[in-house]
Design an enzyme around this catalytic site. Structure first.
Site, PDB file in Angstrom:
ATOM      1  N   LYS A  84       8.480 -42.229  21.413  1.00  0.00           N
ATOM      2  CA  LYS A  84       7.981 -40.644  22.118  1.00  0.00           C
ATOM      3  C   LYS A  84       9.320 -39.975  23.333  1.00  0.00           C
ATOM      4  O   LYS A  84       9.934 -41.204  23.502  1.00  0.00           O
ATOM      5  CB  LYS A  84       6.929 -40.751  23.397  1.00  0.00           C
ATOM      6  CG  LYS A  84       6.731 -39.579  24.594  1.00  0.00           C
ATOM      7  CD  LYS A  84       5.701 -39.402  24.958  1.00  0.00           C
ATOM      8  CE  LYS A  84       5.440 -38.267  26.135  1.00  0.00           C
ATOM      9  NZ  LYS A  84       4.144 -37.927  26.942  1.00  0.00           N
ATOM     10  N   SER A 159       0.283 -34.921  26.916  1.00  0.00           N
ATOM     11  CA  SER A 159       1.934 -34.876  26.662  1.00  0.00           C
ATOM     12  C   SER A 159       2.278 -35.999  25.342  1.00  0.00           C
ATOM     13  O   SER A 159       3.332 -35.213  24.788  1.00  0.00           O
ATOM     14  CB  SER A 159       2.595 -35.183  27.348  1.00  0.00           C
ATOM     15  OG  SER A 159       2.853 -35.956  27.685  1.00  0.00           O
ATOM     16  N   SER A 183      -2.719 -38.957  29.426  1.00  0.00           N
ATOM     17  CA  SER A 183      -1.709 -37.971  28.352  1.00  0.00           C
ATOM     18  C   SER A 183      -1.267 -39.008  26.956  1.00  0.00           C
ATOM     19  O   SER A 183      -0.444 -39.289  25.862  1.00  0.00           O
ATOM     20  CB  SER A 183       0.031 -37.755  28.741  1.00  0.00           C
ATOM     21  OG  SER A 183       0.320 -36.960  28.946  1.00  0.00           O
TER      22      SER A 183
END
Length: 482
Positions: A84, A159, A183
């Protein structure tokens, strides 16, 4: 609705390691096959923000050299992973999904990434995410939304939507995401993969671009529970570079996976099955609970009475910490700087106005207000007091049960654009995940069924502080029973 018809099942960690050890495959060939998959599928999904073939093949060649010499291979030898883009890798971009970090290249590597690569993993690239990890749909990225591999008109969750979608789309065997209020777990549920929220302090946050420092955690996504346990075992542990990381020893998370659930006390909180829970989600969760009961688990109704205060509490604490953390992005030290500003003050204002997206600016303003003179005690302090009550709810529950079972999200994946103009509706998508975030306990989402439209549904398993082995054991049983 457009549902993908091609089911892609990524290789497991054991498959990859065994094939390299036996000589039936090479790490470089495996990496190439995943880059081909990214090139083929990702234009529709948009999970990767960047790939780095040269770096990946250099590391894969080292694994092939070890195998050729007959030397022992590390635990993640040749395993393709994605990271990420809120986690730093030296020399590579780190945008956090924001324009304000456009062009920034990190001078150091996050500890969690260092540990993955030291264990032989091959990093393919950096993954898309909501800007500064603020969002529940991955529509807030400055670089475009991620699409759910199961249905391209649906969100992957946020997210860490890019991290979940890369695994679900067969474009990585494992990925790292971060979880501040859900997330990791919510995207895992929406994309039909396994995602783990480790206990706060279990995995180092060094190298993580901060959103809310008392809530942010790093964790893995994988296609199955055993792989999740393996990756967690690699990235967990004390880090002198992170003062909040725990010195507690890291157990072998794979050791108890196959013990089953017979005799385990599993709590089911009434507050997580109230109004607002989608009927198909409820049915899938209740079916899994019935299966666990049939497998010998003792299902016990429990109460977590302060749950109804969790969302407002979270959105006060998280925004206050975001306001403080994001003050460093001023257009001076790194990243985006606005042009045509005549004074220093104007440059600050213009850089932040143009560099931050709408959701990030909304949260900065909310957090700044909550911390301002005259309102601190009424909002931020009060939220911290309620956070203590939420934590006490869990501590009392865990005196009676070994783990807690809940839905991960109130609905399956919703359509792109469906909630983007309604922030409150979007925030309520976190209603079942923010409680564990505030309490600092561990949790995970494991697939437990599908809706009538073929959309994945996830079961959330919550555990005591540092009892990741227990929630993984329960998740393994869920996986085998489905």
């Amino acid at each position: 609705m457009t549902v993908e018809t091609t089911e892609i099942k990524p290789l497991s960690i054991d498959d990859i390691r065994a094939s390299i050890e036996s000589g039936t495959s090479r790490a470089t060939a495996i990496a190439e096959s995943y880059f081909e998959q990214i090139q083929s599928r990702d234009p529709q999904i948009h999970s990767y923000l960047s790939v780095n073939r040269e770096r990946a093949f250099e590391r894969a060649a080292r694994i092939d050299d070890l195998a050729a010499k007959g030397e022992p291979l590390p635990v993640l030898a040749g395993v393709p992973v994605g990271i990420k883009d809120v986690l730093t890798i030296e020399g590579l971009q780190a945008t956090a999904g924001s324009r304000i970090l456009e062009g920034y290249r990190a001078p150091y590597t996050a500890t969690s990434v260092q540990k993955l690569e030291a264990a032989g993993a091959i990093t393919l690239g950096k993954l898309n995410c909501d800007e500064f990890a603020m969002g529940s749909s991955n529509e807030n990225s400055a670089y475009g939304a991620v699409h759910n591999p199961h249905a391209l008109d649906r969100v992957p969750g946020g997210s860490s939507g890019g991290s979940a979608a890369a695994v679900a789309g067969g474009m990585a065997v494992a990925t790292l995401g971060t979880d501040t209020g859900g997330s990791i777990r919510q995207p895992a549920s929406f994309c039909g993969v396994v995602g783990i929220l480790p206990t706060y302090g279990r995995v180092s946050r060094y190298g993580l671009i901060a959103f809310a420092s008392s809530l942010d955690r790093v964790g893995p996504f994988t296609a199955n529970v055993k792989d999740a346990a393996t990756v967690l075992g690699v990235i967990a542990g004390h880090d002198p570079m992170d003062a909040t990381s725990s010195p507690l020893p890291v157990p072998d998370y794979t050791a108890d996976l196959d013990k089953g659930v017979s005799g385990l006390r599993l709590g089911v909180p009434a507050e997580y099955f109230a109004e607002g829970l989608d009927a198909e989600v409820r049915a899938a969760i209740e079916r899994s609970i019935d299966q666990l009961r049939a497998a010998g688990a003792i299902i016990k109704p429990i109460s977590l009475p302060h749950t109804r205060y969790a969302v407002p509490t979270y959105y006060l604490i998280a925004t206050a910490e975001a306001s403080a953390n994001l003050a460093r992005f001023d257009g001076v030290r790194y990243g985006f700087r606005a042009k045509d500003a005549n004074t220093l003050s104007a440059m600050y204002r213009k850089s932040r106005d143009l560099g931050f997206g709408a959701e990030v600016k909304r949260r900065i303003m909310l957090g700044t207000y909550a911390l301002s003179a005259g309102y601190y005690d009424a909002y931020y302090k009060k939220a911290q007091q309620v956070r203590r009550l939420l934590t006490d709810d869990f501590l009392k529950a865990f005196a009676e049960v070994d783990a807690i079972l809940t839905p991960t999200a109130p609905t399956p994946a919703f359509k792109l654009g469906e909630k983007s103009d309604d922030p409150l509706s979007m925030y309520l998508a976190d209603i079942y995940t923010v409680t564990a975030s505030l309490a600092g306990i561990c949790g995970l989402s494991v697939p437990c069924g599908q809706s009538a439209e073929g959309l994945p549904i996830g079961l959330q398993v919550l555990g005591k502080h540092f009892d990741e082995a227990m929630i993984l054991r329960v998740a393994q049983a869920v996986e085998r029973l489905n």
